[in-house]
Design an enzyme around this catalytic site. Structure first.
Site, PDB file in Angstrom:
ATOM      1  CB  SER A  30      -1.064  -0.084   1.199  1.00 18.31           C
ATOM      2  OG  SER A  30      -1.465   1.300   1.694  1.00 18.31           O
ATOM      3  NE  ARG A  54     -19.268  -7.266 -46.722  1.00 13.74           N
ATOM      4  CZ  ARG A  54     -18.529  -6.859 -47.966  1.00 13.74           C
ATOM      5  NH1 ARG A  54     -18.110  -5.795 -48.227  1.00 13.74           N
ATOM      6  NH2 ARG A  54     -18.277  -7.962 -48.921  1.00 13.74           N
TER       7      ARG A  54
END
Length: 451
Positions: free
Chosen positions: A277, A316
């Site tokens: 930490s 498409r």
């Protein structure tokens, strides 16, 4: 993704496969395969295919990446400006050969097939990761098969299990992941070549012959028909990777909870600078679990994008196909990263048997209530036994004493269970059900896989 974060969430080799440079290399490979196979069936001259193949060996170095990036934004996909640049490079060598670059194909043929090649190479790496994770889990299942710990349901202490059983369950999940990968390969690793609308009309009566030769050249499955607008292959692949990450996320959730200060039964491996930490020197954070859980959190949104992209217009798509270009690379990279971090933890996990024993005892025997109930059930019936033991549990809690002591003071219990029988019931290792048989089954399956 930012390079500062890549080491936290990704895996280098898979990330390289989905780099810009690698993508162009795959596209060049597809264009060469197209030319070679068209020459084989006499659609284009052999001499042209030979020149295209020769030029392709150094074409990547001649590509102008900056120009390509700008042109792709204007063209709507990367293939259009890429083909222009590649054709120009071939033209510098042989003008006649340049006429046959990208013959009869459409942009999506090149992009889809290149992506399939990317995915195939990435799947090979992920499969190796899975195999290693599977082997490690099997090894740990064997090593810790007798290490008794508490099993938890709804985040509460439930009944005794063993750490080996946890590893065996994880191994079985990895095995299913491997089976899924194998089962889908022939379906998803498929060539794409259909021309403008999937008919390959530009190749006359040679379309099917070219497709078969094209797939064979790239060692891909031959599609029954063009799949420009049908994206189930891509979705299946993404879904399989999503399941894999979900499995690693479940494992990370488990070991991170077991690392909680009050539990402290296992720990991620230590290394200089790992898990600390910025303000609290005492912290030992589950950093690998954080990365895996972040991937498991991110991937469902990406998977949703891929799934939504299945709904396309006609031959498409407008936008749906394009969304895959963003989602698929990240899904692969997150999967590989999650597997890398999971495997490291499973292989090097630090186990605290003393904490496991302490946690088994912290309820003053309440975790063995079901064992007592089942022993009494054969004498007085299950419901009566349940009510009797439930009453004993409440009394033990109120009096802050061990459940075994409370039960030993009850005449309704003493008439059916002797002190030695009661002592035996309160040993967690005597109430493990068929856990060892389950572990044996997982180990046997692993032996079959290695045979």
């Amino acid at each position: 993704m930012s390079q500062l974060y890549a080491s936290l969430f990704y895996q280098p080799e898979v990330t390289d496969i989905f780099s810009d440079r690698a993508l162009l290399n795959y596209m060049i490979q597809v264009e060469v395969a197209l030319a070679k196979t068209q020459a084989q069936v006499e659609v284009i001259p052999i001499s042209a295919a030979t020149i295209i193949e020769q030029v392709a060996k150094n074409a990547l170095e001649a590509i102008d990446f900056d120009d390509l990036a700008v042109a792709s934004g204007l063209a709507g996909n990367i293939a259009i400006p890429f083909v222009k640049q590649f054709t120009a490079i071939v033209k510098q060598q042989d003008q006649d050969a340049s006429r046959y670059v990208h013959w009869g194909a459409t942009s999506q043929d090149i992009i889809d097939t290149a992506m399939i090649l990317q995915c195939r190479d990435a799947l090979l790496l992920i499969e190796k990761q899975l195999q290693f994770a599977y082997r490690i889990s099997i090894k740990q299942a064997q090593q810790y098969r007798n290490q008794v710990m508490i099993g938890r349901t709804w985040l509460q202490q439930a009944l005794p299990i063993t750490l080996g059983h946890k590893f065996a369950r994880w191994a079985a999940a990895f095995k299913r992941d491997l089976d899924r990968l194998q089962a889908m390969k022939s379906r998803v690793l498929t060539a794409q070549l259909g021309g403008a609308v999937g008919s390959l009309a530009s190749l006359g009566n040679q379309g099917s012959a070219v497709v078969q030769a094209f797939a064979a050249e790239l060692n891909l499955t031959v599609p029954e028909c063009t799949w420009h607008g049908e994206r189930d292959r891509i979705t299946e692949m993404a879904a399989t990777l999503t399941i894999i990450v979900g499995n690693t996320g479940k494992m990370a959730k488990d070991w991170s909870l077991l690392m909680q200060t009050e539990i402290a039964e296992v720990y991620e491996p230590t290394a200089k600078g790992r898990g600390g930490s910025s303000t609290m020197p005492h912290k030992r954070n589950p950093v690998a679990a954080a990365s895996v859980l972040a991937a498991a959190n991110r991937i469902p949104a990406l998977m949703a994008s891929v799934y939504q992209s299945m709904v396309q217009e006609h031959e498409r798509a407008l936008g749906a196909w394009h969304a895959e270009w963003l989602a698929i690379p990240e899904i692969f990279q997150l999967c590989a990263g999650a597997l890398e971090r999971t495997t490291d933890v499973l292989e090097n996990m630090q186990v605290n048997p003393d904490a496991m024993q302490r946690n088994l005892e912290c309820t003053n025997g309440l975790i063995m209530a079901e064992a007592v109930m089942m022993a009494l059930a054969t004498k007085i019936g299950r419901l009566n036994a349940h009510q009797l033991v439930e009453q004993a549990c409440q009394q033990a809690v109120n009096q802050q004493q061990h459940l075994k002591i409370t039960l030993s003071e009850m005449d309704e219990v003493n008439v059916h269970l002797s002190p030695s029988e009661l002592n035996e019931i309160f040993k967690p290792e005597t109430y493990l059900g068929n856990i060892q048989l389950q572990i044996d089954a997982v180990l046997k399956a692993a032996q079959g896989d290695s045979a």
